[in-house]
Every structure is written in C-alpha cells, then in structure tokens.
Design an enzyme around this catalytic site. Structure first.
Site, short mmCIF file in Angstrom:
data_model
loop_
_atom_site.label_atom_id
_atom_site.label_comp_id
_atom_site.label_asym_id
_atom_site.label_seq_id
_atom_site.Cartn_x
_atom_site.Cartn_y
_atom_site.Cartn_z
N PHE A 1 82.27 61.06 22.68
CA PHE A 1 83.72 60.93 22.82
C PHE A 1 84.15 61.69 24.09
CE2 PHE A 1 88.16 61.99 21.90
CZ PHE A 1 88.64 60.76 21.46
N ASP B 1 80.30 67.78 16.27
CA ASP B 1 81.67 67.27 16.17
C ASP B 1 81.72 66.35 14.95
OD1 ASP B 1 84.08 65.87 16.42
OD2 ASP B 1 84.07 66.04 18.61
N LYS C 1 92.44 62.47 10.98
CA LYS C 1 91.75 61.19 10.75
C LYS C 1 91.53 61.00 9.24
CE LYS C 1 89.93 61.05 15.42
NZ LYS C 1 88.88 61.45 16.34
N ARG D 1 87.79 47.93 16.37
CA ARG D 1 87.28 48.95 15.45
C ARG D 1 88.13 48.95 14.19
NH1 ARG D 1 87.27 55.36 16.85
NH2 ARG D 1 89.47 54.97 16.56
C1 PLP Z 1 89.24 61.98 17.62
C2 PLP Z 1 88.17 62.80 18.24
C3 PLP Z 1 88.49 63.98 18.92
C4 PLP Z 1 89.92 64.37 19.11
O1 PLP Z 1 90.12 65.58 19.74
P1 PLP Z 1 91.58 66.23 19.75
O2 PLP Z 1 91.44 67.43 20.55
O3 PLP Z 1 91.93 66.50 18.31
O4 PLP Z 1 92.52 65.23 20.32
C5 PLP Z 1 87.44 64.74 19.40
N1 PLP Z 1 86.16 64.36 19.26
C6 PLP Z 1 85.83 63.20 18.62
C7 PLP Z 1 84.42 62.81 18.47
C8 PLP Z 1 86.83 62.39 18.11
O5 PLP Z 1 86.52 61.25 17.51
#
Ligand code: PLP
Length: 411
Positions: free
Chosen positions: A126, A197, A223, A370
């Site tokens: 991500f 993560d 989420k 998705r």
């Molecule tokens: C949604 C997501 C984030 C989001 O990060 P924020 O700092 O909360 O905006 C981070 N890493 C992954 C893998 C995600 O899917």
C-alpha cells in the site's frame, strides 16, 4: 437463470452472524461491498457520540478526562483490539493514523537494530507504507535506507543489512494473505524485526500476533472494525520490545505527563507509543465498532467470509463469465482475505455505474474492481444481487457513458 437461489436463502437463514446486520444502519436496497475501505455505521455509535459530546464534554467538561475515563481510552480500546488479534492486554494502543503508527513502529524497530540500515518492503505494498519508509530514510539523515523488492523476492532479500521488514498481511488490492508466522520466523532467523500492517486483517481474518511471534503491528480502525471515517488506528508492540525508545516522544507517552517534567521519560509498556492528546470523539466511535466485533466469533466470521467469497466467484463465473473479468484475488480461499477483486479494462466506469444501481464497491488503479466482504452485515443474497446488477450493466453497456470516465479525487 438465477439458479441455486433457494440454497442461498438457506445460507442466510442458517447464518449464525445474521443478527449482526440489524446492529448497523444500512439503507434497504443498498448493497455495500466497500466495508473494507470504510466500515458501515453501527447503530450504537450515534447515541454514544451524542452522549460523549453532550454529557461528557458539554456537562463534564475537563473533569471527564477522569470522570468519563477519557484518559484511559487508548489502552482500554487497545486491549479490546488486542483480544481480536491474538495479543495480550497491554500490547496494543489505539492512537493516531495507520501512517503515523507505521512511522512509530518502524523507527522503534530500527532503534533495536542499530547496526543495520535497511528498511525492506515489497514494491506493491500500500503506497502510504512505502511513502513512510521513504520519509524515514530522509528523516534519518543517512542512517536508514528504504528498499522495496518484488513481492516474491522479499524473503531472499533478508540479509545482514536489513533492520526492519514492513509488510501488509492482506494485500489491499488482491487480498492475498501473507503467512505471518512463516515470514516472521524467516525474518527472525536473519535477525530482522517485522512490522505487520493489519489494515485489511483486523476484523476480517483470524490473526494470532503472539502465536506468530510478531514484533510490531499497525492497522486501521475505520475498515473492518467499523470505527468511522478517520477513526484512530492501532499499534501493537510485543511485550519484549516495550523498552524501545519512541521517536515521537510526546507527553502522553511520558511516564508521568501531568508532573510536567523537563525531560522525556518513556511510560512503561505500550503506552510509550502514544504521542499527543487522544482524540476522544474518534475513540468513542471506534469503541462502538470494536465492541460489536468483539461479540462476533472470529472463526464463524472467517467461515462466512470464505463462503461469501466462494459464492461471489461462482456467481461471477456463471453470470458475468463472458464479459472479460479477470480474477485478481487468489482463487484459493485459504490465501484470500475478505475481499474479491477483478481486473477489467472498464473497471472504473463499471464501479460508477454500479453506484447508480445502489451497489457500492470501489476501484483501485489501474483496472481493479474491488468488493469488500464484511460478514457482519453482508448477506449471501446481497452477493447474488450485486453480481446480477453487474451483469445487467454489462449486458446493457450501461457503464459506457462519458461521465463515468471522469476520474474522481477519491475512488
Ligand atoms: C487503508 C490502509 C492504510 C491507511 O493508512 P491511514 O494512515 O489510516 O490513512 C495503510 N496501510 C494499508 C495497508 C491500508 O490498507
């Protein structure tokens, strides 16, 4: 035509998680398959927020820090999240955003490996994860170096120069699950610490952080945990790493914030990973989502998620097989998180057309549709109906409109 619908009705009738749907505010007719991006609103949240604002803030004012235990919220909610993730009480706090927690966890892990310089990840992680690594490199003044390699090459790159491996357990685009225990074991063999993560894992699949001997982890509250837009995220630090020195050494991570000492002394335990004043309103909403998730049996949740996914794929093959969709998610449910992704050259337009038919999924560049599968509030019948509406869009080419081609700022 719509074969097998009786079996689908039966699946819903026998679904042990079915009562949870009524705990959420969801409009009739709407099929929400984007709960992996922003979870739905638990009915309890509005009342809780109203009480937090009117009574705790309005009436209690500053006395609510103790009177309503605002001050203990990051640890209290962290402990509830810990129970969902195979962590112990005292190993998780709710705080900041996932991105900020990545900074905190990666820099803490790197400080435990002072003789190593590489922060490693995979190229398709991500974006924020990799952006944070690049920022840490810049911030470190040359000590740390951000390196990304092909997803398949990660384990081979675990050399003596690698301090920290940052990986996402469930891939945001494909839904592919990484084997947390095996990757952690391989990394530890090479002396590498791992930051996981869990943004698409928490509340979506069974996670066993301590069973996997994990070092650090971070993840989202908004989420699958249904904590609301911009909900505080969480950070896990294994007890054995609680002496790591936090870089974001703000006063809420101090051993004694209200004695206003001149110098920083880190608090004991995971509390040292707090930075500034906790966002009380956001935490109140997050707690409602977490409390709801805590009532669900994670094994049942995973079972239903797998079945929803299998049904989705079956229906896509049967009803949309001729329209050129390519499955991006692993076909093997064991390797797949709680989402189904397909690639299609007109994916973006199709996601827009679906919205007009009350099916909310999302699009991930360059061509991925998705669909998040949230077992607490998605029914088997919803999956069937979502695919029917997609088929209708394909048959009528309803997606083929110029206005659907204009890319929005948020997808
Ligand atoms: C949604 C997501 C984030 C989001 O990060 P924020 O700092 O909360 O905006 C981070 N890493 C992954 C893998 C995600 O899917």
């Amino acid at each position: 035509m719509k074969d097998g619908l009786a079996e689908v009705a039966d699946l819903d009738a026998r679904d042990p998680l079915a009562p949870f749907r009524d705990e959420f505010r969801l409009r009739d007719g709407l099929i929400y398959v984007d709960g992996n991006s922003l979870g739905a609103l638990p009915k309890a949240t509005a009342a809780r927020l109203a009480a937090t604002v009117t009574e705790e803030w309005g009436e209690g004012l500053i006395t609510s820090w103790l009177g309503a235990n605002w001050v203990g919220a990051p640890q209290r909610i962290g402990n509830k999240i810990a129970a969902l993730l195979g962590a112990k009480a005292g190993e998780v706090i709710a705080a900041d955003s996932t991105s900020v927690n990545i900074f905190k966890a990666v820099t803490a892990a790197a400080s435990l490996r002072p003789d190593r310089s590489v922060i490693l990840s995979e190229t398709t992680n991500f974006p924020t994860d990799v952006y944070m690594m690049q920022g840490i490199e810049a911030f470190s003044g040359g000590r740390l170096k951000s390196v990304t390699v092909d997803p398949d090459a990660v384990l081979d790159r675990l050399g003596a120069d690698v301090a920290v491996l940052l990986l996402t357990q469930v891939h945001y685009k494909s839904g592919l699950i990484r084997d947390m225990a095996e990757v952690t074991r391989r990394a530890h063999e090479r002396g590498v610490l791992v930051v996981w993560d869990l943004s698409h894992s928490a509340g979506a699949i069974e996670v066993d952080l301590n069973g996997a001997n994990a070092d650090f982890a971070v993840g989202c509250g908004y989420k699958f945990l249904n904590g609301g837009p911009g909900a505080p995220a969480f950070l896990f630090a294994a007890e054995r790493h609680h002496d790591a020195m936090p870089v974001l050494s703000g006063w809420f991570g101090h051993a004694s914030p209200f004695t206003f000492e001149e110098d920083y002394r880190a608090a004991a335990g995971v509390t040292r990973f707090l930075c500034g004043t906790p966002p009380v309103l956001g935490l109140a909403a997050l707690e409602c989502g977490v409390d709801l998730m805590a009532r669900a049996d994670m094994r049942e949740l995973r079972k239903k998620s797998v079945r929803l996914g299998q049904l989705f794929i079956e229906r896509m093959t049967a009803r949309c097989g001729e329209f050129g969709f390519a499955l991006v998610s692993p076909a093997d449910p064991e390797l797949r998180g709680s989402q189904i992704s397909y690639a299609h050259p007109h994916g973006y337009e199709m996601v827009q057309a679906l919205k007009e038919r009350d099916v909310i999924g999302d699009f991930r560049a360059p061509d991925v549709l998705r669909f998040g599968l949230t077992p607490l509030y998605l029914r088997y019948a919803d999956v069937v109906e979502a695919v029917e509406r997609l088929r209708d869009i394909c048959v009528t080419r309803a997606w083929d409109k110029p206005e659907y081609r204009v890319r929005a700022a948020v997808t």
